[in-house]
Design a protein around this motif. Sequence first.
Motif, PDB file in Angstrom:
ATOM      1  N   LEU A  96      -1.796  -5.419  -8.107  1.00  0.00           N
ATOM      2  CA  LEU A  96      -0.423  -5.776  -7.754  1.00  0.00           C
ATOM      3  C   LEU A  96       0.043  -4.963  -6.550  1.00  0.00           C
ATOM      4  CD1 LEU A  96       2.251  -7.223  -8.304  1.00  0.00           C
ATOM      5  CD2 LEU A  96       2.800  -5.414  -9.952  1.00  0.00           C
ATOM      6  N   PHE A  97      -0.299  -3.674  -6.542  1.00  0.00           N
ATOM      7  CA  PHE A  97       0.044  -2.839  -5.389  1.00  0.00           C
ATOM      8  C   PHE A  97      -0.675  -3.329  -4.134  1.00  0.00           C
ATOM      9  CE2 PHE A  97      -1.288   0.713  -2.660  1.00  0.00           C
ATOM     10  CZ  PHE A  97      -0.042   1.122  -2.203  1.00  0.00           C
ATOM     11  N   MET A  98      -1.954  -3.696  -4.281  1.00  0.00           N
ATOM     12  CA  MET A  98      -2.706  -4.176  -3.131  1.00  0.00           C
ATOM     13  C   MET A  98      -2.175  -5.522  -2.643  1.00  0.00           C
ATOM     14  SD  MET A  98      -4.650  -1.786  -2.386  1.00  0.00           S
ATOM     15  CE  MET A  98      -5.342  -2.699  -1.020  1.00  0.00           C
ATOM     16  N   THR A  99      -1.628  -6.327  -3.541  1.00  0.00           N
ATOM     17  CA  THR A  99      -1.006  -7.583  -3.126  1.00  0.00           C
ATOM     18  C   THR A  99       0.216  -7.319  -2.259  1.00  0.00           C
ATOM     19  OG1 THR A  99      -1.767  -8.671  -5.151  1.00  0.00           O
ATOM     20  CG2 THR A  99       0.027  -9.727  -3.947  1.00  0.00           C
ATOM     21  N   LEU A 100       1.044  -6.376  -2.676  1.00  0.00           N
ATOM     22  CA  LEU A 100       2.195  -5.987  -1.853  1.00  0.00           C
ATOM     23  C   LEU A 100       1.741  -5.386  -0.531  1.00  0.00           C
ATOM     24  CD1 LEU A 100       4.421  -4.384  -4.654  1.00  0.00           C
ATOM     25  CD2 LEU A 100       4.575  -6.690  -3.699  1.00  0.00           C
ATOM     26  N   TYR A 101       0.649  -4.633  -0.574  1.00  0.00           N
ATOM     27  CA  TYR A 101       0.071  -4.021   0.627  1.00  0.00           C
ATOM     28  C   TYR A 101      -0.378  -5.089   1.621  1.00  0.00           C
ATOM     29  CZ  TYR A 101      -3.776  -1.737   3.213  1.00  0.00           C
ATOM     30  OH  TYR A 101      -4.643  -1.282   4.185  1.00  0.00           O
ATOM     31  N   LEU A 102      -1.022  -6.140   1.130  1.00  0.00           N
ATOM     32  CA  LEU A 102      -1.472  -7.219   2.006  1.00  0.00           C
ATOM     33  C   LEU A 102      -0.302  -8.079   2.489  1.00  0.00           C
ATOM     34  CD1 LEU A 102      -4.738  -8.403   0.185  1.00  0.00           C
ATOM     35  CD2 LEU A 102      -4.560  -7.049   2.274  1.00  0.00           C
ATOM     36  N   CYS A 103       0.651  -8.332   1.612  1.00  0.00           N
ATOM     37  CA  CYS A 103       1.803  -9.146   2.001  1.00  0.00           C
ATOM     38  C   CYS A 103       2.639  -8.444   3.075  1.00  0.00           C
ATOM     39  CB  CYS A 103       2.661  -9.467   0.787  1.00  0.00           C
ATOM     40  SG  CYS A 103       1.901 -10.643  -0.370  1.00  0.00           S
ATOM     41  N   ALA A 104       2.706  -7.121   3.016  1.00  0.00           N
ATOM     42  CA  ALA A 104       3.455  -6.383   4.038  1.00  0.00           C
ATOM     43  C   ALA A 104       2.834  -6.552   5.415  1.00  0.00           C
ATOM     44  CB  ALA A 104       3.522  -4.903   3.671  1.00  0.00           C
ATOM     45  N   GLN A 105       1.529  -6.855   5.445  1.00  0.00           N
ATOM     46  CA  GLN A 105       0.834  -7.079   6.714  1.00  0.00           C
ATOM     47  C   GLN A 105       0.668  -8.571   7.022  1.00  0.00           C
ATOM     48  OE1 GLN A 105      -2.600  -4.228   7.192  1.00  0.00           O
ATOM     49  NE2 GLN A 105      -2.054  -3.711   5.087  1.00  0.00           N
ATOM     50  N   SER A 106       1.445  -9.395   6.313  1.00  0.00           N
ATOM     51  CA  SER A 106       1.482 -10.856   6.514  1.00  0.00           C
ATOM     52  C   SER A 106       0.226 -11.567   6.027  1.00  0.00           C
ATOM     53  CB  SER A 106       1.731 -11.210   7.995  1.00  0.00           C
ATOM     54  OG  SER A 106       3.016 -10.779   8.381  1.00  0.00           O
ATOM     55  N   PHE A 107      -0.551 -10.932   5.159  1.00  0.00           N
ATOM     56  CA  PHE A 107      -1.700 -11.589   4.540  1.00  0.00           C
ATOM     57  C   PHE A 107      -1.277 -12.127   3.169  1.00  0.00           C
ATOM     58  CE2 PHE A 107      -3.950  -8.114   7.026  1.00  0.00           C
ATOM     59  CZ  PHE A 107      -4.151  -8.923   8.140  1.00  0.00           C
ATOM     60  N   TYR A 108      -0.284 -13.009   3.187  1.00  0.00           N
ATOM     61  CA  TYR A 108       0.312 -13.487   1.942  1.00  0.00           C
ATOM     62  C   TYR A 108      -0.690 -14.273   1.099  1.00  0.00           C
ATOM     63  CZ  TYR A 108       4.628 -12.381   4.448  1.00  0.00           C
ATOM     64  OH  TYR A 108       5.614 -11.741   5.145  1.00  0.00           O
ATOM     65  N   ARG A 109      -1.356 -15.211   1.735  1.00  0.00           N
ATOM     66  CA  ARG A 109      -2.258 -16.086   0.989  1.00  0.00           C
ATOM     67  C   ARG A 109      -3.390 -15.296   0.349  1.00  0.00           C
ATOM     68  NH1 ARG A 109      -5.618 -21.260   3.497  1.00  0.00           N
ATOM     69  NH2 ARG A 109      -6.718 -21.795   1.555  1.00  0.00           N
ATOM     70  N   ALA A 110      -4.006 -14.401   1.119  1.00  0.00           N
ATOM     71  CA  ALA A 110      -5.114 -13.614   0.587  1.00  0.00           C
ATOM     72  C   ALA A 110      -4.657 -12.735  -0.565  1.00  0.00           C
ATOM     73  CB  ALA A 110      -5.729 -12.760   1.694  1.00  0.00           C
ATOM     74  N   GLY A 111      -3.510 -12.081  -0.415  1.00  0.00           N
ATOM     75  CA  GLY A 111      -3.023 -11.213  -1.477  1.00  0.00           C
ATOM     76  C   GLY A 111      -2.754 -11.953  -2.773  1.00  0.00           C
TER      77      GLY A 111
END
Length: 229
Positions: A38-53
Amino acid sequence: MRRPAVHVDFRAKLAVFALMFVLSALLIHDVSVCLAMLFMTLYLCAQSFYRAGIVYFLTGCTIAFLRSLPGVEGITILLPDVLLFAILRITLVIMAAYAMMRMPPGEITAAFMKMRLPSALALPITFMLRFAPTVRGEFRTVFAALRMRGLLSMTHPLRTFEYTLIPVITRSTVLSDNLAASAELRGISNPGIHSSLRLIRFQKIDSLLLLLAFGFSAICLYIDRWVMT
């Protein structure tokens, strides 16, 4: 209007990757792993990698759910339990590596030079991070060609695997030569001092990210060792 992506220094991403790698080996319970994801999903979404996260997080939750189903002698509803155990933790590591693989190769090379790492270590990692997204694109190209010719079939998985793997290996060999030639033209083997157009600087956002990563990892370990037991 989409919010601009947060730029994270490669060294901070490398530290997060190392932290998630260690965390994946220490965590025992799937709930703790999903919390880290869940933390890594927020980490990826903050860098605009929404789909991957989101995709990786849903994949991890699905694997954790399959492992929670009752099985017989270590066999779950689909796969052996030990295999799902490994895939879940590998997914956590892949989430940390994804942000590094999407960075420009020039920025990665400049960051390694800033860290003063030996070229024998820095160059293979740079090529690996650059090569992985390229191979991913080659798989998409081959799949599209096979689909257009009607050669993709779930009833003949071995034949489909052969039709996919051989073209990808052949094309990847040519791509590896092109990447090596491109690196040589940019003077990657020059023993002198290299310059970079990119400003490599550890900023406040990178320090904040590392503090959050270490704090969240400590919370996951606490939940895994003292709350879940």
